[in-house]
Design a protein around this motif. Structure first.
Motif, PDB file in Angstrom:
ATOM      1  N   ASN A 153      19.596 -11.440  -7.735  1.00  0.00           N
ATOM      2  CA  ASN A 153      18.016 -10.936  -8.049  1.00  0.00           C
ATOM      3  C   ASN A 153      16.742 -10.881  -9.350  1.00  0.00           C
ATOM      4  OD1 ASN A 153      16.677 -10.090  -5.761  1.00  0.00           O
ATOM      5  ND2 ASN A 153      16.177  -8.096  -6.626  1.00  0.00           N
ATOM      6  N   ALA A 154      18.110 -10.303 -10.583  1.00  0.00           N
ATOM      7  CA  ALA A 154      16.835 -10.706 -12.005  1.00  0.00           C
ATOM      8  C   ALA A 154      16.856 -12.036 -12.523  1.00  0.00           C
ATOM      9  CB  ALA A 154      17.925  -9.865 -13.310  1.00  0.00           C
ATOM     10  N   ILE A 155      17.603 -13.522 -11.774  1.00  0.00           N
ATOM     11  CA  ILE A 155      17.441 -14.359 -12.317  1.00  0.00           C
ATOM     12  C   ILE A 155      15.680 -14.777 -11.955  1.00  0.00           C
ATOM     13  CG2 ILE A 155      17.686 -16.461 -12.635  1.00  0.00           C
ATOM     14  CD1 ILE A 155      19.304 -15.525 -14.740  1.00  0.00           C
ATOM     15  N   TRP A 156      16.158 -14.655 -10.160  1.00  0.00           N
ATOM     16  CA  TRP A 156      14.635 -15.109  -9.632  1.00  0.00           C
ATOM     17  C   TRP A 156      13.754 -14.135 -10.221  1.00  0.00           C
ATOM     18  CZ3 TRP A 156      16.985 -13.515  -4.383  1.00  0.00           C
ATOM     19  CH2 TRP A 156      17.898 -14.433  -3.707  1.00  0.00           C
ATOM     20  N   ASP A 157      13.239 -12.887 -10.902  1.00  0.00           N
ATOM     21  CA  ASP A 157      12.063 -11.723 -11.271  1.00  0.00           C
ATOM     22  C   ASP A 157      11.650 -13.099 -12.758  1.00  0.00           C
ATOM     23  OD1 ASP A 157      12.093 -10.074  -8.980  1.00  0.00           O
ATOM     24  OD2 ASP A 157      13.341  -8.987 -10.276  1.00  0.00           O
ATOM     25  N   GLY A 158      12.945 -12.872 -13.006  1.00  0.00           N
ATOM     26  CA  GLY A 158      12.998 -13.914 -14.498  1.00  0.00           C
ATOM     27  C   GLY A 158      12.137 -15.272 -14.777  1.00  0.00           C
ATOM     28  N   LYS A 159      12.545 -16.118 -14.009  1.00  0.00           N
ATOM     29  CA  LYS A 159      12.422 -17.885 -13.522  1.00  0.00           C
ATOM     30  C   LYS A 159      12.431 -18.036 -14.545  1.00  0.00           C
ATOM     31  CE  LYS A 159       8.761 -16.633 -10.559  1.00  0.00           C
ATOM     32  NZ  LYS A 159       8.643 -14.757 -10.181  1.00  0.00           N
ATOM     33  N   PRO A 160      13.743 -17.640 -15.245  1.00  0.00           N
ATOM     34  CA  PRO A 160      14.221 -18.495 -16.753  1.00  0.00           C
ATOM     35  C   PRO A 160      14.487 -20.570 -16.145  1.00  0.00           C
ATOM     36  CG  PRO A 160      15.990 -17.756 -15.785  1.00  0.00           C
ATOM     37  CD  PRO A 160      15.268 -17.263 -14.959  1.00  0.00           C
ATOM     38  N   SER A 161      14.253 -21.224 -16.992  1.00  0.00           N
ATOM     39  CA  SER A 161      13.936 -22.267 -16.483  1.00  0.00           C
ATOM     40  C   SER A 161      15.333 -23.577 -17.398  1.00  0.00           C
ATOM     41  CB  SER A 161      12.504 -23.179 -16.690  1.00  0.00           C
ATOM     42  OG  SER A 161      10.884 -22.506 -16.293  1.00  0.00           O
ATOM     43  N   PRO A 162      15.115 -24.575 -16.999  1.00  0.00           N
ATOM     44  CA  PRO A 162      16.221 -25.532 -18.267  1.00  0.00           C
ATOM     45  C   PRO A 162      15.581 -25.562 -18.992  1.00  0.00           C
ATOM     46  CG  PRO A 162      15.963 -26.550 -15.574  1.00  0.00           C
ATOM     47  CD  PRO A 162      14.838 -25.450 -15.682  1.00  0.00           C
ATOM     48  N   GLY A 163      16.316 -26.146 -20.360  1.00  0.00           N
ATOM     49  CA  GLY A 163      16.063 -25.682 -21.441  1.00  0.00           C
ATOM     50  C   GLY A 163      15.754 -24.791 -22.603  1.00  0.00           C
ATOM     51  N   ASP A 164      15.316 -23.436 -21.687  1.00  0.00           N
ATOM     52  CA  ASP A 164      15.312 -22.022 -22.536  1.00  0.00           C
ATOM     53  C   ASP A 164      16.087 -21.444 -23.371  1.00  0.00           C
ATOM     54  OD1 ASP A 164      13.018 -21.933 -21.406  1.00  0.00           O
ATOM     55  OD2 ASP A 164      13.119 -20.759 -19.462  1.00  0.00           O
ATOM     56  N   HIS A 165      15.777 -20.942 -24.246  1.00  0.00           N
ATOM     57  CA  HIS A 165      16.654 -20.587 -24.859  1.00  0.00           C
ATOM     58  C   HIS A 165      16.412 -18.838 -24.778  1.00  0.00           C
ATOM     59  CE1 HIS A 165      16.678 -22.846 -28.593  1.00  0.00           C
ATOM     60  NE2 HIS A 165      17.002 -23.170 -27.640  1.00  0.00           N
ATOM     61  N   ILE A 166      17.743 -18.052 -23.747  1.00  0.00           N
ATOM     62  CA  ILE A 166      17.766 -16.385 -23.558  1.00  0.00           C
ATOM     63  C   ILE A 166      18.405 -16.082 -23.810  1.00  0.00           C
ATOM     64  CG2 ILE A 166      18.441 -16.103 -21.194  1.00  0.00           C
ATOM     65  CD1 ILE A 166      18.062 -19.336 -20.052  1.00  0.00           C
ATOM     66  N   CYS A 167      17.823 -14.233 -24.069  1.00  0.00           N
ATOM     67  CA  CYS A 167      18.165 -13.765 -24.456  1.00  0.00           C
ATOM     68  C   CYS A 167      18.849 -12.591 -23.430  1.00  0.00           C
ATOM     69  CB  CYS A 167      18.030 -13.073 -25.860  1.00  0.00           C
ATOM     70  SG  CYS A 167      18.541 -11.781 -26.453  1.00  0.00           S
ATOM     71  N   VAL A 168      20.438 -11.631 -23.224  1.00  0.00           N
ATOM     72  CA  VAL A 168      20.397 -10.955 -22.873  1.00  0.00           C
ATOM     73  C   VAL A 168      20.950  -9.718 -23.456  1.00  0.00           C
ATOM     74  CG1 VAL A 168      21.971 -10.260 -20.530  1.00  0.00           C
ATOM     75  CG2 VAL A 168      21.200 -12.044 -20.355  1.00  0.00           C
ATOM     76  N   VAL A 169      20.393  -8.359 -23.746  1.00  0.00           N
ATOM     77  CA  VAL A 169      20.792  -7.814 -24.310  1.00  0.00           C
ATOM     78  C   VAL A 169      21.101  -6.456 -23.597  1.00  0.00           C
ATOM     79  CG1 VAL A 169      19.670  -5.585 -25.984  1.00  0.00           C
ATOM     80  CG2 VAL A 169      18.547  -7.621 -25.486  1.00  0.00           C
ATOM     81  N   GLY A 170      22.605  -6.372 -23.910  1.00  0.00           N
ATOM     82  CA  GLY A 170      23.675  -5.689 -22.725  1.00  0.00           C
ATOM     83  C   GLY A 170      24.955  -6.973 -22.547  1.00  0.00           C
TER      84      GLY A 170
END
Length: 345
Positions: A153-170
């Motif tokens: 659900n969070a991925i749907w809400d955030g809508k990250p894309s291929p090639g993105d630099h993504i950070c998860v805190v926690g």
């Protein structure tokens, strides 16, 4: 040990096929819990009788329930599908159970199923409230299905894309699962941020990068926050690149959290987005049902590497003694698996 029985059933009606006496965990008061006998009945048409194999403890949500930190405004929205009792106490609460169908719907008898049921050794529920566990998912790993739903659900809400630099805190279970799913995007670079250096080994096992807060990467394309504390949210804001969304997945219950919306928050045009598994994002609701989401989440658990998230096993009989340690915010537990054995409550 007390018994909650409001149905007037006989002892013979309460136990099916010589299975253990029906017994469930109840949150009885602030930081108090115990096993109690519960009434039970044979399955009717359209129902199944399940003997539990494993259940999963949700450290975040159940921790708030255990500490009596569910705000009154959320008492109805927070109800689990098969909860008994009312907030604040006493409540039979939980939503991640895996078991074997012993009786009822012939299409499910003998199958291993997942359901959003509390911690209880045997139970009856509607057949359509169970989901068969696929052959590629072990019963133990299947208890992570509710956590994976939250991540999806969070991925749907955030809508990250291929090639993105993504950070998860926690780097708890939900954070690691969110990072794991995000890491499947082609060309993505995903970093897990946590104050516990021991999380690095788990992150690397999942194919992810790891950093302590002081070494957290900056200028990220999307940031997910799951740490449930103000310091973590501050780190998430620092990691975000200009124009980036920070997806807030933490739920603080009755607590308040300070967030810095001064300084450069507006000039950098940052966006703070809430994500909550209780509802499917609006743009998906015309096509996605909760059943379809759960089926998808379950299919995402087929990778055996996810077994590294199950760090503790607890015998059902010792759950009341072990839960205070598991739900302690300072605990090093990731996923705690409750193991059910033949026993009398």
């Amino acid at each position: 040990m007390s018994e909650r029985n409001g149905t007037g059933m006989t002892e013979e009606e309460a136990v099916t096929r010589g299975t253990p006496e029906p017994c469930a965990l109840w949150y009885q008061g602030q930081e108090r819990c115990g096993l109690e006998r519960v009434s039970h009945r044979k399955p009717q048409p359209g129902e199944v009788f399940v003997k539990a194999l494993y259940s999963g403890v949700s450290r975040g949500t159940e921790g708030l329930v255990f500490r009596g930190q569910v705000p009154q405004s959320e008492w109805q929205r927070m109800r689990a599908p098969f909860q008994e009792g009312d907030f604040p106490f006493p409540v039979k609460y939980g939503y991640s159970s895996v078991g074997t169908v012993l009786e009822g719907d012939t299409a499910l008898v003998g199958r291993t199923v997942f359901s959003l049921y509390p911690h209880q050794n045997v139970y009856t529920l509607p057949a359509n409230s169970c989901m068969p566990v696929p052959d590629g998912v072990s019963p133990e790993r299947a208890v992570l299905a509710a956590n994976m739903e939250t991540a999806l659900n969070a991925i749907w809400d955030g809508k990250p894309s291929p090639g993105d630099h993504i950070c998860v805190v926690g780097g708890g279970v939900v954070g690691l699962l969110t990072a794991y799913v995000a890491g499947k995007l082609p060309g993505s670079t995903v970093t897990v941020i946590d104050t516990n250096p021991e999380r690095e080994e788990t992150a690397k096992a999942l194919g992810l990068y790891f950093a302590l807060p002081q070494n957290a990467p900056r200028d990220q394309d999307i940031v997910f926050h799951t740490s449930a504390n103000a310091a973590g949210l501050a780190t998430a804001l620092e990691c975000a690149g200009d124009g980036t969304s920070i997806v807030e997945m933490s739920w603080y219950g009755a607590g308040n959290v300070a967030v810095s919306l001064g300084a450069d928050f507006h000039s950098r045009r940052l966006k703070l987005i809430s994500s909550q598994v209780g509802t499917i994002p609006f743009e998906r609701q015309p096509r996605w049902t909760y059943r379809r989401r759960l089926e998808t989440a379950m299919s995402l658990l087929e990778d055996p590497v996810l077994d590294c998230l199950i760090t503790h096993r607890i015998a059902f009989r010792s759950l009341p003694e072990q839960l205070p340690k598991v739900l302690n915010k300072a605990s090093d537990v990731l996923a705690a698996l409750v193991v059910y054995e033949e026993q009398i409550c």
